[in-house]
Each structure stands twice: as C-alpha cells, then as structure tokens.
Design a protein around this motif. Sequence first.
Motif, PDB file in Angstrom:
ATOM      1  N   UNK A  18       0.834  -1.207   0.000  1.00 47.62           N
ATOM      2  CA  UNK A  18       0.000   0.000   0.000  1.00 47.62           C
ATOM      3  C   UNK A  18       0.865   1.253   0.000  1.00 47.62           C
ATOM      4  N   UNK A  19       1.962   1.219   0.729  1.00 51.93           N
ATOM      5  CA  UNK A  19       2.876   2.360   0.734  1.00 51.93           C
ATOM      6  C   UNK A  19       3.516   2.543  -0.643  1.00 51.93           C
ATOM      7  N   UNK A  20       3.869   1.432  -1.294  1.00 55.49           N
ATOM      8  CA  UNK A  20       4.407   1.530  -2.649  1.00 55.49           C
ATOM      9  C   UNK A  20       3.414   2.159  -3.610  1.00 55.49           C
ATOM     10  N   UNK A  21       2.155   1.734  -3.535  1.00 55.74           N
ATOM     11  CA  UNK A  21       1.120   2.346  -4.374  1.00 55.74           C
ATOM     12  C   UNK A  21       0.969   3.833  -4.058  1.00 55.74           C
TER      13      UNK A  21
ATOM     14  N   UNK B  20       1.472   6.979  -6.613  1.00 54.49           N
ATOM     15  CA  UNK B  20       0.431   7.991  -6.849  1.00 54.49           C
ATOM     16  C   UNK B  20       1.013   9.398  -6.686  1.00 54.49           C
ATOM     17  N   UNK B  21       1.808   9.606  -5.632  1.00 55.04           N
ATOM     18  CA  UNK B  21       2.414  10.910  -5.399  1.00 55.04           C
ATOM     19  C   UNK B  21       3.305  11.306  -6.573  1.00 55.04           C
TER      20      UNK B  21
ATOM     21  N   UNK C 124       7.780   4.327  -5.728  1.00 54.51           N
ATOM     22  CA  UNK C 124       6.785   3.273  -5.538  1.00 54.51           C
ATOM     23  C   UNK C 124       7.281   1.914  -5.971  1.00 54.51           C
ATOM     24  N   UNK C 125       8.071   1.882  -7.035  1.00 53.36           N
ATOM     25  CA  UNK C 125       8.532   0.604  -7.591  1.00 53.36           C
ATOM     26  C   UNK C 125       9.330  -0.193  -6.573  1.00 53.36           C
TER      27      UNK C 125
ATOM     28  N   UNK D 100       4.820  -7.119  -4.030  1.00 49.73           N
ATOM     29  CA  UNK D 100       3.825  -7.298  -5.089  1.00 49.73           C
ATOM     30  C   UNK D 100       2.993  -8.549  -4.824  1.00 49.73           C
ATOM     31  N   UNK D 101       1.666  -8.447  -4.911  1.00 50.53           N
ATOM     32  CA  UNK D 101       0.820  -9.598  -4.581  1.00 50.53           C
ATOM     33  C   UNK D 101       0.804 -10.676  -5.651  1.00 50.53           C
TER      34      UNK D 101
END
Length: 496
Positions: free
Chosen positions: A403-406, A410-411, A426-427, A434-435
């Motif tokens: 969630x922090x990566x996403x 977004x930022x 984010x990467x 990654x799920x």
Amino acid sequence: MRSHAVHTHAPAPRPECRLAAIRPRHAGPVLAMAFPVDLRRCQVLGLTGTAFLALGGETAGALPTPDLPAPASARAALGLVAVYFGVVLLIAAWALLGRLVRGPRPPSPRALLLVLAVWATPLLLAPPLFSRDVYSYLAQGAMVDAHLDVYAHGPALLGGPLADEVAPLWRHTGAPYGPVFLAAASGLFGLTRGQLPAGLLGMRLLALFGVALMAAALPRLARAGDADPAAALWLGALNPLVLLHLVAGAHNDALMLGLLGLGLVAALGRRPLLGAVLITLAALVKAPALLGLVAVVVLQVRAGRRLLPATLSTLAAAAAATVVATAVAGTGYGWIGALDTPVSAHNWAPTSLLGRATGALLGRLGSDLAPLAVPAWHTLGLAVAAIALAAIWWRRHPRPVYALGLSLAVVAAFGPAIRPWYALWGLFLIAAAAPSASVRHRTAAVTAVLALAVLPGGGPADTGQLVLAVSGGALALVVLFQAHQVAHLPALERTA
C-alpha cells in the motif's frame, strides 16, 4: 561466449538454461555455439551494457563544462550512440535475468547481489549520466559548509566554478532537500576540499550506499510479506532505473529509499519507534518518504495496538528525530518552506502537460485565465492524489508495504514534477511486496520504457540527438537479434 565439441550421444542442454544449442545430426565432432541464458551470461551481457554506458558517457554524459564536447561533434554523436547501445543491452540482460528468476531453479539472493555489483562496477568512475543534479548537490553542500542559507538562495550566491556547473534553471532556486542530505553533502564537500572529481565520486559512493541499503532491505521485506526475495531483488535493485539514475546519476533518492526500506524492516520486526526514526531520516533527505510513517502506524495496529497510542508514539519519535537531525545539520527549518520549490516550466508530469495544453488553448481563445491553467491543474493533481491515498489506506490494505508503494507511485504520478527516477519511489516497495507476478510484469514494462526516456547529458533533446539515440538502441537490437538467429541456425554437416 564458449565453444565446445558436441557428440551425437551427448545429452541435450536443459531448457531452463539455454535459449538454443546447435547440435550435429551425424556422428563426428563439430564446433557448436550455444547462447545459454544462465546467470554468468546475464552478468556478461549486463556488464557489457554498463561498460558501453560508461564509455559513451565520457563524451555524451553530464560532463563538467570545460569537458563538454559540442553537441554536433563526432565524439558526442558516437558517445550518444554508445550510451543507448548500452542501455538496450542492459535492459535485455535484465529481462533475461527475469526469466531465470521465474524459472524452476532461480538464482539465490546472494547471487543476484553479485550480479548487481558486477553491473554497477563500470559506472563507479563514469561521469554523471542522465542529469546534472549531482552538481546541485555539491553546490548546496558547499553553501551549507560556508554557512549560507541554502533554502533562501540558490547556488548562484555561492559563485565560482562549482555554481557554474549547476543547470541554469536551478542556479537561483533554493534547495528542496532536508537537513540529513544537506549535512551529508556538506561533510562530503569538506572531506573532498571542493575538488570536483573527488566530490562527484563521493556523491556516487553515497548513492551506492543507499542502493546497498535498498538491496539489504528488499529480501527481508519480501519474506515478511510472503513474496519471493529473488523476484524482489530483480525488480527493486537490479532494475535498469536503479543503475541508470541512482548509480550513474548519483541521485539522493537512493539514500531516501535505503533509509525508508530499513525503517520498514524495523517496523515489521516489532521495533516501530526505530522504524519511525529511520523513516523520518529518509523524509529529511526527500519529503515523500514521510508517507512511510502511515505504514508504521498501520503495522502497529495490525499487531494489536490501539490506533491513538500507535499514532502518538510514532509522531513523537518522528518529531524527536527531526529536531535532533536539524540541530546537528545546522540548516534550520527552512526546508519546510522549501517543499513548494517551483518546478521546471517544461516538466512532463501529466498535470504540467495538461496545464500547458489548457493554457495554450485558452491563450488562443484570448482568455485571461491562461496563466492560471498550470497552477489549476497542479492543484487538481494534488487533490486527486489525496483522494487516492485516502482510498488506499481506508481499505486497510492487507499488505501495508505494498500500500505504501502504491501511495508513493500515486504521489509521483500526480505531483507537479516527475522524473524517470521518481518511479522508483513506488517501484521499490511494489517490488518487495507485489501480490502477484502480473503486477511485477506490468511494473517491469513501465521500467523498460522509462529507462529510455532521458538523454545522457540530462538536457532537452533535439531531433538530431533523438535520431542518434534511436540508432544506438536499434544497433543493440540488431546485435541481439543476430545472436539469437545464430543460436538457431542448423549445424553445418561435415563433409568427407
């Protein structure tokens, strides 16, 4: 490439280790050529790519002004072709390494770290590539060392040869970085006594330290989220963007991400206060890491702690770290006001592109609102980012690191400024948590595109430079295609 004799009774090579092998159809020894996709050959291919990058950078990189060849010179042209030849080889090596990671016998994390070291070695002494930001870092460190207000003034106040190396756009702009990074830059300036080559090497070593922290954190973050540590290292540390922009470009994002990763490892290890301190130090390099404190709070709540005590203790640890770091750096709190540092007028963030297009349209229509188009789109982008962040965290995502990566992605996407290396914010964490494999594949595709997005000198591209860059990439593709074709040619039968 290795040649060896093959007999008709020899066993066929394992499919997971070879693209193809040439084998005779009749008895008798023949000379056979093979192009295995094993770890050693991935090492060699990637090393060749970074070696061409370093070689081409000697004439096409972000060189000091006295060393900068004319853009139209033959040396600069050959350098540009060599750089993009190397970039394409590096991307190919990384893609082939990804096949090994997904195969039945993937390389160990330790083996992947060795590959990273091999690929990065030629870039250690190469000139800066893809950006001139490293000169800004050195100039800002010199300003702190000289007790100049680095937040109120740009490097132009410093004057001298070092300030002349800073891109004109940023010579009159205050530093947008926090006291932790500026203290490191100031210490580095004092250690190198203002010598430019030594300063550039020192900045690259600082970036390599950040990359090493990233590589150390990735397997631990992956194991905590039941993800594959080897896949996390492949996508998050051996990524071409890491080598091109964090190592070759010496960007301070490496230090930010390294500290952020260590902070999350500490928080996952039931040491939330240490995690909050480390993440705060990361945010005092570059502000986006501050979002990591949300993950620290969420991890505590998931461990059974109540929301209010978890939030208050995290904020207290962050505040204490901020006060101590700012006092040690001696830069004051001007970094808070510097968060709204203006962005380039030609920045290609989505909101900037839409703002310029809207402004141009309004200008043709004779509207007085044209100058407000870019600020309006920037404000809208920040609003969209805020809504997206709320949606990500409101769901109480089962993978806080993901969630922090996403959130960081977004930022970067909706912020007023974007550079290819911002994608790593984010990467890095998406790679760690990654799920699914499909998420990693989509992220890898974005990486390959962004790796080709900036010229090695860091300046805007003209038509001639684009042609040379495309030529270098096309030449590398031809070489790779020919190697693949040779591997699939039928063996020549020996005649009596």
